[in-house]
Design a protein around this motif. Structure first.
Motif, PDB file in Angstrom:
ATOM      1  N   GLN A  13       0.371  -1.229  -0.128  1.00 33.02           N
ATOM      2  CA  GLN A  13       0.427   0.249  -0.030  1.00 33.02           C
ATOM      3  C   GLN A  13       0.806   1.424  -0.326  1.00 33.02           C
ATOM      4  O   GLN A  13       0.936   2.123  -0.560  1.00 33.02           O
ATOM      5  N   ALA A  14       1.557   0.988   0.400  1.00 32.96           N
ATOM      6  CA  ALA A  14       2.870   2.201   0.763  1.00 32.96           C
ATOM      7  C   ALA A  14       3.412   2.784  -0.554  1.00 32.96           C
ATOM      8  O   ALA A  14       3.802   3.566  -1.403  1.00 32.96           O
ATOM      9  N   CYS A  15       3.313   2.102  -1.747  1.00 29.85           N
ATOM     10  CA  CYS A  15       3.811   2.487  -3.149  1.00 29.85           C
ATOM     11  C   CYS A  15       2.691   2.965  -3.441  1.00 29.85           C
ATOM     12  O   CYS A  15       3.026   3.955  -3.789  1.00 29.85           O
ATOM     13  N   GLU A  16       1.685   2.359  -3.740  1.00 32.41           N
ATOM     14  CA  GLU A  16       0.811   3.078  -3.883  1.00 32.41           C
ATOM     15  C   GLU A  16      -0.147   4.683  -3.475  1.00 32.41           C
ATOM     16  O   GLU A  16      -0.271   5.090  -4.035  1.00 32.41           O
ATOM     17  N   ASN A  17       0.630   4.398  -2.316  1.00 33.41           N
ATOM     18  CA  ASN A  17       0.273   6.322  -1.469  1.00 33.41           C
ATOM     19  C   ASN A  17       0.832   7.589  -2.608  1.00 33.41           C
ATOM     20  O   ASN A  17       2.171   6.781  -2.269  1.00 33.41           O
ATOM     21  N   ASN A  18       0.502   8.227  -2.960  1.00 39.69           N
ATOM     22  CA  ASN A  18       0.976   8.983  -3.071  1.00 39.69           C
ATOM     23  C   ASN A  18       1.556   9.728  -4.533  1.00 39.69           C
ATOM     24  O   ASN A  18       2.481   9.974  -5.026  1.00 39.69           O
ATOM     25  N   GLN A  19       0.694   8.471  -5.486  1.00 44.17           N
ATOM     26  CA  GLN A  19       2.184   8.564  -6.371  1.00 44.17           C
ATOM     27  C   GLN A  19       1.725   9.421  -7.713  1.00 44.17           C
ATOM     28  O   GLN A  19       2.892   9.721  -8.219  1.00 44.17           O
ATOM     29  N   ALA A  20       1.040   9.983  -7.686  1.00 46.09           N
ATOM     30  CA  ALA A  20      -0.003  10.818  -8.057  1.00 46.09           C
ATOM     31  C   ALA A  20       1.068  12.325  -8.535  1.00 46.09           C
ATOM     32  O   ALA A  20       1.732  13.220  -8.782  1.00 46.09           O
ATOM     33  N   PRO A  21       1.037  12.257  -7.160  1.00 35.48           N
ATOM     34  CA  PRO A  21       1.518  13.396  -6.211  1.00 35.48           C
ATOM     35  C   PRO A  21       3.598  13.349  -6.633  1.00 35.48           C
ATOM     36  O   PRO A  21       3.837  14.195  -7.148  1.00 35.48           O
ATOM     37  N   ILE A  22       3.462  12.579  -6.090  1.00 35.52           N
ATOM     38  CA  ILE A  22       5.292  12.052  -7.395  1.00 35.52           C
ATOM     39  C   ILE A  22       5.652  12.113  -8.483  1.00 35.52           C
ATOM     40  O   ILE A  22       6.549  12.926  -8.583  1.00 35.52           O
ATOM     41  N   LEU A  23       4.917  11.734  -9.054  1.00 32.88           N
ATOM     42  CA  LEU A  23       4.563  11.777 -10.835  1.00 32.88           C
ATOM     43  C   LEU A  23       4.895  13.358 -10.986  1.00 32.88           C
ATOM     44  O   LEU A  23       5.705  13.510 -11.920  1.00 32.88           O
ATOM     45  N   ALA A  24       4.033  14.366 -10.434  1.00 36.76           N
ATOM     46  CA  ALA A  24       4.199  15.515 -10.500  1.00 36.76           C
ATOM     47  C   ALA A  24       5.332  16.453  -9.930  1.00 36.76           C
ATOM     48  O   ALA A  24       6.050  16.749 -10.789  1.00 36.76           O
ATOM     49  N   VAL A  25       6.526  16.164  -9.286  1.00 32.12           N
ATOM     50  CA  VAL A  25       7.873  16.204  -9.445  1.00 32.12           C
ATOM     51  C   VAL A  25       8.429  15.871  -9.920  1.00 32.12           C
ATOM     52  O   VAL A  25       8.956  16.576 -10.366  1.00 32.12           O
ATOM     53  N   LEU A  26       7.931  14.348 -10.162  1.00 31.55           N
ATOM     54  CA  LEU A  26       9.230  13.668 -11.494  1.00 31.55           C
ATOM     55  C   LEU A  26       9.362  13.983 -12.423  1.00 31.55           C
ATOM     56  O   LEU A  26      10.167  13.560 -12.906  1.00 31.55           O
ATOM     57  N   ALA A  27       7.933  14.521 -12.626  1.00 32.75           N
ATOM     58  CA  ALA A  27       7.939  15.198 -14.386  1.00 32.75           C
ATOM     59  C   ALA A  27       8.572  16.065 -14.952  1.00 32.75           C
ATOM     60  O   ALA A  27       9.061  16.410 -15.681  1.00 32.75           O
ATOM     61  N   GLN A  28       9.367  17.152 -13.701  1.00 29.79           N
ATOM     62  CA  GLN A  28       9.904  17.821 -13.666  1.00 29.79           C
ATOM     63  C   GLN A  28      11.462  17.653 -13.000  1.00 29.79           C
ATOM     64  O   GLN A  28      12.025  18.512 -13.544  1.00 29.79           O
ATOM     65  N   ALA A  29      11.314  17.430 -12.286  1.00 32.07           N
ATOM     66  CA  ALA A  29      12.805  17.258 -11.599  1.00 32.07           C
ATOM     67  C   ALA A  29      13.180  15.609 -13.262  1.00 32.07           C
ATOM     68  O   ALA A  29      14.663  16.090 -13.104  1.00 32.07           O
ATOM     69  N   PHE A  30      13.309  15.013 -13.255  1.00 33.06           N
ATOM     70  CA  PHE A  30      13.480  14.405 -14.269  1.00 33.06           C
ATOM     71  C   PHE A  30      13.111  14.827 -16.032  1.00 33.06           C
ATOM     72  O   PHE A  30      13.464  13.955 -16.971  1.00 33.06           O
ATOM     73  N   ALA A  31      12.598  16.071 -16.496  1.00 28.97           N
ATOM     74  CA  ALA A  31      12.167  16.320 -17.832  1.00 28.97           C
ATOM     75  C   ALA A  31      13.398  16.541 -18.703  1.00 28.97           C
ATOM     76  O   ALA A  31      13.332  16.411 -19.938  1.00 28.97           O
ATOM     77  N   ASP A  32      15.005  16.411 -18.561  1.00 22.73           N
ATOM     78  CA  ASP A  32      15.819  16.676 -19.141  1.00 22.73           C
ATOM     79  C   ASP A  32      16.546  15.140 -18.504  1.00 22.73           C
ATOM     80  O   ASP A  32      17.998  15.209 -18.917  1.00 22.73           O
ATOM     81  N   ARG A  33      16.065  14.109 -17.842  1.00 17.99           N
ATOM     82  CA  ARG A  33      16.834  12.877 -17.607  1.00 17.99           C
ATOM     83  C   ARG A  33      16.278  11.743 -18.934  1.00 17.99           C
ATOM     84  O   ARG A  33      15.522  12.006 -19.055  1.00 17.99           O
ATOM     85  N   ARG A  34      17.770  11.104 -19.080  1.00 10.98           N
ATOM     86  CA  ARG A  34      17.518  10.460 -20.214  1.00 10.98           C
ATOM     87  C   ARG A  34      16.880   8.724 -19.619  1.00 10.98           C
ATOM     88  O   ARG A  34      16.643   7.507 -19.428  1.00 10.98           O
ATOM     89  N   HIS A  35      17.438   8.023 -18.267  1.00 13.29           N
ATOM     90  CA  HIS A  35      18.320   6.436 -17.864  1.00 13.29           C
ATOM     91  C   HIS A  35      18.101   6.876 -16.666  1.00 13.29           C
ATOM     92  O   HIS A  35      19.063   7.154 -15.838  1.00 13.29           O
ATOM     93  N   VAL A  36      17.114   6.824 -15.878  1.00 11.76           N
ATOM     94  CA  VAL A  36      16.740   6.482 -14.298  1.00 11.76           C
ATOM     95  C   VAL A  36      16.948   4.998 -13.208  1.00 11.76           C
ATOM     96  O   VAL A  36      16.124   3.718 -14.313  1.00 11.76           O
ATOM     97  N   LEU A  37      17.636   5.221 -12.475  1.00 13.56           N
ATOM     98  CA  LEU A  37      17.708   3.401 -11.611  1.00 13.56           C
ATOM     99  C   LEU A  37      17.269   4.204 -10.331  1.00 13.56           C
ATOM    100  O   LEU A  37      17.391   5.254  -9.528  1.00 13.56           O
ATOM    101  N   GLU A  38      16.024   3.303 -10.500  1.00 17.85           N
ATOM    102  CA  GLU A  38      15.117   3.083  -9.182  1.00 17.85           C
ATOM    103  C   GLU A  38      16.194   2.080  -7.977  1.00 17.85           C
ATOM    104  O   GLU A  38      16.200   0.886  -8.041  1.00 17.85           O
ATOM    105  N   ILE A  39      16.534   2.780  -6.774  1.00 21.89           N
ATOM    106  CA  ILE A  39      16.877   1.725  -6.245  1.00 21.89           C
ATOM    107  C   ILE A  39      16.015   1.564  -4.913  1.00 21.89           C
ATOM    108  O   ILE A  39      15.617   1.683  -4.657  1.00 21.89           O
ATOM    109  N   GLY A  40      16.025  -0.121  -4.813  1.00 18.07           N
ATOM    110  CA  GLY A  40      15.009  -0.572  -3.745  1.00 18.07           C
ATOM    111  C   GLY A  40      13.223  -0.500  -4.631  1.00 18.07           C
ATOM    112  O   GLY A  40      12.569  -0.035  -3.902  1.00 18.07           O
TER     113      GLY A  40
END
Length: 207
Positions: A13-40
């Motif tokens: 459930q923790a993964c599901e919580n707040n996914q839309a608000p997280i996405l809104a930030v990542l869309a800006q923070a990663f706007a010029d990124r090309r290859h993201v490593l998700e740790i964990g």
């Protein structure tokens, strides 16, 4: 809101919580990124949510070997062309995985793993991200030496009863650790349910 668990898949459930608000930030923070490593990557839920919504980048999952089957199961159920199967990454001793990663995302990890592993996460990110590379860290943090809510205080007590080496970390300790590895805090975003999303950038001229 509680999501409906897809049958046959591991679920957090923790993964599901707040996914839309997280996405809104990542869309800006990663706007010029090309290859993201998700740790964990955990169950794999974050990857299948974020990858198709950030189609300009490759989303590389990683975790302990014991979690790979669950991550692959989520990928099989919800495939995306820019979503990559999990790599082995154990903060106890794994080397940085192969790949030209220009960003790192980690969620709900710093309060789960022991402090030496938090230190290694930042050390690896600082050593291997290129100049201008972005590290995004999601989860709860303490500020000014205290909890930001009664719910976080209770959560911290639960964590420490389960594993004394875990617990909600102090924002000031995280910022100082990041600075030691050449990662400067760019934004500290407030998230719902007393969580934060820290966006840090590696110093040096961006390629």
């Amino acid at each position: 809101m509680t999501a409906i668990q897809p049958p046959g898949l591991p679920f957090s459930q923790a993964c599901e919580n707040n996914q839309a608000p997280i996405l809104a930030v990542l869309a800006q923070a990663f706007a010029d990124r090309r290859h993201v490593l998700e740790i964990g990557s955990g169950t794999g839920q974050h990857g299948v949510y974020f990858a198709p919504r950030l189609p300009h980048l490759v989303w590389q999952t990683s975790d302990l070997a014991e979690n790979h089957a669950g991550i692959r199961a989520w990928h099989a159920r919800y495939p995306a062309p820019n979503l990559r199967p999990p790599l082995l990454l154990d903060l106890q001793g794994s080397d940085w995985p192969p790949g030209a990663f220009d960003a790192v995302f980690t969620s709900n990890t710093t309060h789960i793993v022991a402090w030496p592993l938090v230190q290694r996460l930042f050390a690896l990110s600082g050593a291997h991200l290129p100049p201008g590379g972005v590290l995004a860290v999601y989860g709860p943090f303490n500020y000014g030496g205290g909890f930001t809510s009664d719910s976080n205080r209770a959560f911290d007590a639960w964590l420490r009863a389960r594993d004394p080496a875990s617990g909600i970390r102090h924002f000031e300790d995280i910022a100082a650790l990041a600075a030691r590895h050449g990662l400067a805090l760019e934004r500290d975003h407030a998230m719902p349910a007393n969580n934060r999303l820290l966006v840090l950038r590696r110093g040096g001229a961006q390629a």
